[in-house]
Design a protein around this motif. Structure first.
Motif, PDB file in Angstrom:
ATOM      1  N   GLU A 480       0.816  -1.212   0.000  1.00 17.90           N
ATOM      2  CA  GLU A 480       0.000   0.000   0.000  1.00 17.90           C
ATOM      3  C   GLU A 480       0.857   1.272   0.000  1.00 17.90           C
ATOM      4  N   ASN A 481       2.053   1.189   0.569  1.00 21.73           N
ATOM      5  CA  ASN A 481       2.920   2.368   0.676  1.00 21.73           C
ATOM      6  C   ASN A 481       4.179   2.222  -0.189  1.00 21.73           C
ATOM      7  N   LYS A 482       4.072   1.417  -1.241  1.00 20.19           N
ATOM      8  CA  LYS A 482       5.247   1.143  -2.071  1.00 20.19           C
ATOM      9  C   LYS A 482       5.811   2.411  -2.705  1.00 20.19           C
ATOM     10  N   ARG A 483       4.923   3.247  -3.261  1.00 15.63           N
ATOM     11  CA  ARG A 483       5.396   4.465  -3.941  1.00 15.63           C
ATOM     12  C   ARG A 483       6.115   5.389  -2.963  1.00 15.63           C
ATOM     13  N   LEU A 484       5.543   5.539  -1.774  1.00 15.85           N
ATOM     14  CA  LEU A 484       6.147   6.415  -0.772  1.00 15.85           C
ATOM     15  C   LEU A 484       7.491   5.870  -0.291  1.00 15.85           C
ATOM     16  N   LEU A 485       7.598   4.546  -0.120  1.00 13.15           N
ATOM     17  CA  LEU A 485       8.860   3.952   0.300  1.00 13.15           C
ATOM     18  C   LEU A 485       9.943   4.142  -0.760  1.00 13.15           C
ATOM     19  N   GLU A 486       9.583   3.950  -2.022  1.00 10.58           N
ATOM     20  CA  GLU A 486      10.564   4.162  -3.089  1.00 10.58           C
ATOM     21  C   GLU A 486      11.031   5.611  -3.128  1.00 10.58           C
ATOM     22  N   LYS A 487      10.114   6.565  -2.936  1.00 13.59           N
ATOM     23  CA  LYS A 487      10.493   7.974  -2.910  1.00 13.59           C
ATOM     24  C   LYS A 487      11.430   8.263  -1.741  1.00 13.59           C
ATOM     25  N   SER A 488      11.125   7.701  -0.573  1.00 17.74           N
ATOM     26  CA  SER A 488      11.975   7.890   0.600  1.00 17.74           C
ATOM     27  C   SER A 488      13.377   7.328   0.366  1.00 17.74           C
ATOM     28  N   GLN A 489      13.469   6.154  -0.264  1.00 19.35           N
ATOM     29  CA  GLN A 489      14.782   5.560  -0.552  1.00 19.35           C
ATOM     30  C   GLN A 489      15.573   6.409  -1.534  1.00 19.35           C
ATOM     31  N   ARG A 490      14.895   6.984  -2.549  1.00 20.27           N
ATOM     32  CA  ARG A 490      15.590   7.846  -3.505  1.00 20.27           C
ATOM     33  C   ARG A 490      16.143   9.095  -2.820  1.00 20.27           C
ATOM     34  N   GLU A 510      17.072  21.385   1.378  1.00 17.57           N
ATOM     35  CA  GLU A 510      16.199  21.471   0.215  1.00 17.57           C
ATOM     36  C   GLU A 510      15.802  20.084  -0.293  1.00 17.57           C
ATOM     37  N   VAL A 511      16.761  19.157  -0.278  1.00 16.77           N
ATOM     38  CA  VAL A 511      16.454  17.787  -0.709  1.00 16.77           C
ATOM     39  C   VAL A 511      15.521  17.111   0.292  1.00 16.77           C
ATOM     40  N   GLU A 512      15.734  17.348   1.585  1.00 17.24           N
ATOM     41  CA  GLU A 512      14.881  16.737   2.602  1.00 17.24           C
ATOM     42  C   GLU A 512      13.430  17.179   2.470  1.00 17.24           C
ATOM     43  N   GLU A 513      13.229  18.425   1.979  1.00 16.53           N
ATOM     44  CA  GLU A 513      11.870  18.939   1.841  1.00 16.53           C
ATOM     45  C   GLU A 513      11.116  18.314   0.669  1.00 16.53           C
ATOM     46  N   MET A 514      11.794  17.451  -0.096  1.00 16.51           N
ATOM     47  CA  MET A 514      11.095  16.730  -1.164  1.00 16.51           C
ATOM     48  C   MET A 514      10.017  15.814  -0.587  1.00 16.51           C
ATOM     49  N   ILE A 515      10.205  15.373   0.669  1.00 12.06           N
ATOM     50  CA  ILE A 515       9.176  14.592   1.362  1.00 12.06           C
ATOM     51  C   ILE A 515       8.368  15.551   2.220  1.00 12.06           C
ATOM     52  N   THR A 516       7.084  15.664   1.937  1.00 11.04           N
ATOM     53  CA  THR A 516       6.229  16.615   2.636  1.00 11.04           C
ATOM     54  C   THR A 516       5.927  16.150   4.060  1.00 11.04           C
ATOM     55  N   GLY A 517       5.329  17.043   4.838  1.00  9.40           N
ATOM     56  CA  GLY A 517       4.987  16.716   6.216  1.00  9.40           C
ATOM     57  C   GLY A 517       4.031  15.546   6.340  1.00  9.40           C
ATOM     58  N   PRO A 518       2.904  15.553   5.596  1.00  6.64           N
ATOM     59  CA  PRO A 518       1.996  14.382   5.670  1.00  6.64           C
ATOM     60  C   PRO A 518       2.663  13.078   5.246  1.00  6.64           C
ATOM     61  N   GLN A 522       3.125   9.764   7.442  1.00  9.03           N
ATOM     62  CA  GLN A 522       2.684   8.455   6.962  1.00  9.03           C
ATOM     63  C   GLN A 522       3.805   7.428   7.057  1.00  9.03           C
ATOM     64  N   LEU A 523       5.038   7.849   6.773  1.00  3.53           N
ATOM     65  CA  LEU A 523       6.188   6.945   6.908  1.00  3.53           C
ATOM     66  C   LEU A 523       6.400   6.529   8.357  1.00  3.53           C
ATOM     67  N   GLU A 524       6.227   7.467   9.285  1.00  5.31           N
ATOM     68  CA  GLU A 524       6.377   7.130  10.705  1.00  5.31           C
ATOM     69  C   GLU A 524       5.317   6.131  11.142  1.00  5.31           C
ATOM     70  N   THR A 525       4.081   6.333  10.664  1.00  3.82           N
ATOM     71  CA  THR A 525       3.004   5.394  11.011  1.00  3.82           C
ATOM     72  C   THR A 525       3.297   4.004  10.445  1.00  3.82           C
ATOM     73  N   LEU A 526       3.782   3.962   9.201  1.00  8.69           N
ATOM     74  CA  LEU A 526       4.127   2.680   8.581  1.00  8.69           C
ATOM     75  C   LEU A 526       5.232   1.980   9.356  1.00  8.69           C
ATOM     76  N   LYS A 527       6.261   2.736   9.727  1.00  9.82           N
ATOM     77  CA  LYS A 527       7.378   2.145  10.469  1.00  9.82           C
ATOM     78  C   LYS A 527       6.909   1.596  11.806  1.00  9.82           C
ATOM     79  N   ARG A 528       6.030   2.346  12.482  1.00  9.85           N
ATOM     80  CA  ARG A 528       5.523   1.899  13.779  1.00  9.85           C
ATOM     81  C   ARG A 528       4.684   0.629  13.628  1.00  9.85           C
TER      82      ARG A 528
END
Length: 558
Positions: A480-490, A510-518, A522-528
């Motif tokens: 369900e979170n495949k796209r977000l995980l791939e973006k985080s890895q990139r 600037e690069v870190e801001e490529m991942i938005t707050g929501p 969502q990544l933190e919730t997935l990890k938990r």
């Protein structure tokens, strides 16, 4: 093999080895031993794909093969060994606890590759440890090698069977499949190697390509690299030895929870308050469990995995082997051993009088641990009142419904409902004892009892289903979170490369801001959620280990 076990095995094979290996393994699990041609037809794969999948499964000891009288070779899946994949994290953590980071990585490499030679395993672990060190520091091969020897000495790893060297006639055809053998005396013998070197850090991309080009060129020119000194001697993890360690830890915990305070009170009353005051004990409160731990440690290598008792140990030997911090006298130790031997659960048994008395530890330990597991399952499934009835039946063996109501002090309607609910789940069983041959209900006793083996198998089946459900839930979360995980890895890869080239803080931000707050939330919730699922898998596997050990030890009893 139950459907729950088959489903769990398929999920484990798919997660660790991919779809092709899972298809081949699932075919063998469903149909039993089969030759290669039948597997090709059943799976719909190419013969070459099935062969490679079988090589992977054999490499990891998940499939065995046997030459039939007519010369064909049949392959059989080892379901019990496939289910052990669920316990890999526990094996690795235990190695880390006992032998530190080198032990953890050695066991991890052996589990990852199925089997490895000592020289290759030491080199890989040294390289991985060097990667985690500060710049300028490296891990020496000798340190990793010494940990490897300690693992072999304590039987946590063992040598793989080999093809025996025997003179063969030139006219005799080779066998369809090699017969692998190894003598028991050679199983834990480490070859004398002089491994000199230090771990290496990873090369950059350009250097790696250059190394690959050199290797290809050398292969094309017919050159060969230097043969390692232990070529042909491979090692694997001894899972039974890890299970023995888990069993010993469970025994020590059972002794600590039952005996330590009891032994302290007995010694207080036996020797008097002046010698053993309870408020200020002159010995550690966990002494009885430490005595059992010492006995298990002394016999951990000499006791066979299927034995019902450890080797006999004299009181004098136990006294000399106690840890230095336990300053207790020989007389006190003898009292502890006598109390342990007199306990109804028979943690320790006395087998002779020589050497101050010889003692053994009983390792058919299912009855010591399993009742608590069953009671907790009844509590979780049906509540505290059902657990009270269940515990009562375990203690009294056979009771009528009226007796259950009276002993448990529960109203008749509620007791009847609870008994039927547990009966429908196979936690309890109903036994009919007729007064007359016609089995008339008015002249028949109906006794409720606990069929321990049936309850154990039912709980084990539930655990297999739970483990499979947890794995599927984790895979669903990742999909369900495949796209977000791939973006985080990139983004992490870009940050790592920029930090290596000395980028400024503003550029990194600037690069870190490529991942938005929501997205970050969502990544933190997935990890938990994934961490919770992983922890639940480990807890389920611990219960599986207890139940399997109980069933195995019960079936071994005469």
């Amino acid at each position: 093999m139950t459907q729950a076990e088959l489903r769990l095995c398929s999920l484990l094979l798919q997660e660790h080895f991919g779809e092709i290996v899972e298809k081949v393994g699932n075919s063998l699990l469903r149909t039993g031993p089969r030759p290669l041609r039948l597997m090709v037809g059943d799976t719909g794969l190419l013969a070459d794909q099935v062969k490679k999948a079988l090589c992977v499964l054999i490499q990891h000891n998940l499939v065995r093969y046997e030459v039939q009288p007519r010369g064909s070779v049949e392959y059989e899946a080892r379901s019990e060994r496939i289910l052990r994949i669920l316990r890999y994290p526990r094996y690795i953590y235990t190695a880390k606890t006992l032998y530190g980071d080198p032990g953890e990585l050695l066991v991890e490499e052996l589990l990852l590759h199925g089997h490895l030679s000592m020289s290759r395993a030491v080199a890989r672990v040294a390289d991985r440890l060097t990667e985690t060190m500060e710049d300028g520091k490296t891990m020496d091969y000798s340190e990793v090698s010494s940990t490897f020897v300690r693992l072999a000495d304590t039987h946590f790893i063992q040598r793989c069977p080999m093809v025996p060297e025997s003179p063969r006639s030139a006219k005799a055809p080779p066998p369809p499949a090699p017969a692998l053998v190894i003598a028991e005396k050679d199983m834990y013998t480490v070859p004398r190697l002089s491994l000199v070197g230090k771990g290496k850090r990873r090369h950059s991309c350009d250097e790696e390509e250059e190394v690959e080009h050199k290797a290809k060129r050398q292969k094309q020119e017919g050159g060969t690299s230097e043969t390692p000194p232990d070529d042909g001697i491979y090692w694997q993890v001894n899972l039974e030895r890890f299970h023995q360690h888990f069993r010993d830890q469970a025994l020590v915990s059972a002794v600590a929870s039952r005996m330590d305070q009891v032994c302290g009170s007995h010694l207080h009353s036996h020797f008097g308050a002046e010698l053993f005051p309870l408020q200020f004990p002159v010995f550690p409160i966990q002494t009885s469990s430490e005595v059992v731990r010492t006995m298990l440690r002394m016999s951990e290598v000499t006791t066979a995995s299927g034995a019902s008792h450890t080797q006999p140990l004299s009181s004098n030997e136990i006294f000399r082997s106690l840890p230095v911090g336990y300053n207790i006298g020989k007389q006190v130790l003898d009292q502890y051993l006598a109390l342990l031997a007199d306990d109804p659960l028979e943690f320790v048994g006395k087998s002779g009088d020589s050497g101050g008395g010889t003692y053994t530890v009983s390792i058919l330990w299912g009855n010591l641990v399993f009742p608590g597991q069953k009671h907790s399952q009844a509590l979780e499934l049906f509540g505290s009142r059902c657990a009270r009835i269940f515990r009562l039946l375990l203690r009294k063996k056979h009771l009528e419904q009226k007796q259950v109501e009276d002993f448990a002090m529960i109203p008749a309607k509620e007791a009847k409902d609870m008994l039927y609910r547990m009966l429908s789940e196979n936690l309890v069983s109903l036994q009919e004892i007729p007064k007359t041959p016609d089995h008339a209900p008015s002249r028949t006793f109906y006794l409720y009892t606990v069929n321990v083996m049936a309850a154990a198998r039912m709980l084990l089946h539930r655990c297999y289903k739970s483990a499979a459900n947890l794995m599927e839930r984790r895979q669903h979360e990742m999909r369900e979170n495949k796209r977000l995980l791939e973006k985080s890895q990139r983004v992490e890869a870009i940050l790592a490369s920029m930090q290596a080239t000395g980028a400024e803080a503003a550029q990194l931000h600037e690069v870190e801001e490529m991942i938005t707050g929501p997205e970050r939330q969502q990544l933190e919730t997935l990890k938990r959620n994934v961490n919770k699922i992983d922890a639940s898998e480990n807890q389920v596997d611990e219960t599986i280990f207890v139940l399997e050990s109980f069933i195995e030890s019960t079936m071994k009893r005469p």
